[in-house]
Design an enzyme around this catalytic site. Sequence first.
Site, short mmCIF file in Angstrom:
data_model
loop_
_atom_site.label_atom_id
_atom_site.label_comp_id
_atom_site.label_asym_id
_atom_site.label_seq_id
_atom_site.Cartn_x
_atom_site.Cartn_y
_atom_site.Cartn_z
CB SER A 86 -1.33 0.37 1.26
OG SER A 86 -2.31 0.68 0.95
CE LYS A 110 -13.81 21.76 8.84
NZ LYS A 110 -12.78 21.49 7.74
#
Length: 326
Positions: free
Chosen positions: A163, A215
Amino acid sequence: MELLTEYALFAAKALTLVAAVLILWGGITALSARQSGQGSRERIEVRHLNAHYDAMATRLQAAMLPRKALRHWRKSRQRKHKDERPRIFVLNFIGDMRASAVSALREEITALLSTARNGDQVVLRLESAGGQVHSYGLAASQLLRIKARQLPLTVVIDKVAASGGYLMACVADRIIAAPFAIVGSIGVIAQLPNFHRWLKKNEVDFEQLTAGDYKRTLTLFGENTDEDRQKMQADLEDIHALFKEFVTEHRPLLAIDEVATGEFWYGRRALDKQLVDELRTSDDYLLAASQEAELFEIICKTRKPLAARLLQQAGQILELRNPLFR
């Protein structure tokens, strides 16, 4: 009355926990403020690996050979002056979720770039199972500084570069892996617990105010909606697309859609899929390289104040929501 008693006990436990956390956090913050003048202490150390290998070989030969044969062996081992031989700078990166080793890596790279000359090479011994997107993005960007100076870069993987670790590795001109090293896992994950139902059961309200539709999407304590989940999924897909584009840019021969499934492979299988270029351990590679070049291992040692280390650990707990290269 029983309900009120249970609620009072729950509230008392909750307040006690919150008070303990606030007191601990305040103590750490105060200690950090007192030690802020000291800052982190960093120093660069350089280890001449050729001398290390020679010392080991000499001790072994001295135990086995007669004195005359030992003198002959030593003469045969005499080298050219190290300034006349190619130089290889050796770096190490052991990654955690936050890629905290990047702070040392950037100093080590700055040090070697300040003295590098044409013909020099860099070898990075890499071990990481991935972590936060922005942290491993910065680590990969540090390696790009080496490429920008046109210094050949080799990454050697003994255990794992998955990864975010592979995001770093793919920058290299050549990737070498041990036969059973874990490689790949080109994917992204975000996960977090949600305590909304538990809070609701105990009649505890959670208030969260935001400006901007997105947000905050998924949250630990609020009620997550399908819209929140869809937005988070879209964000993860976008990060995955960026990950694939970055790998493709640096290893264009990869069948990216075949290997960017989040799966990982062991060294031999990773070689078949062109995720790596050669099967070999870092010890074997560096020992062989020492026959033709001078090897200098660069180590940046950093000692942070106690408060800074505690705050870093606390930050890892609080950042569960961040997308991860995993």
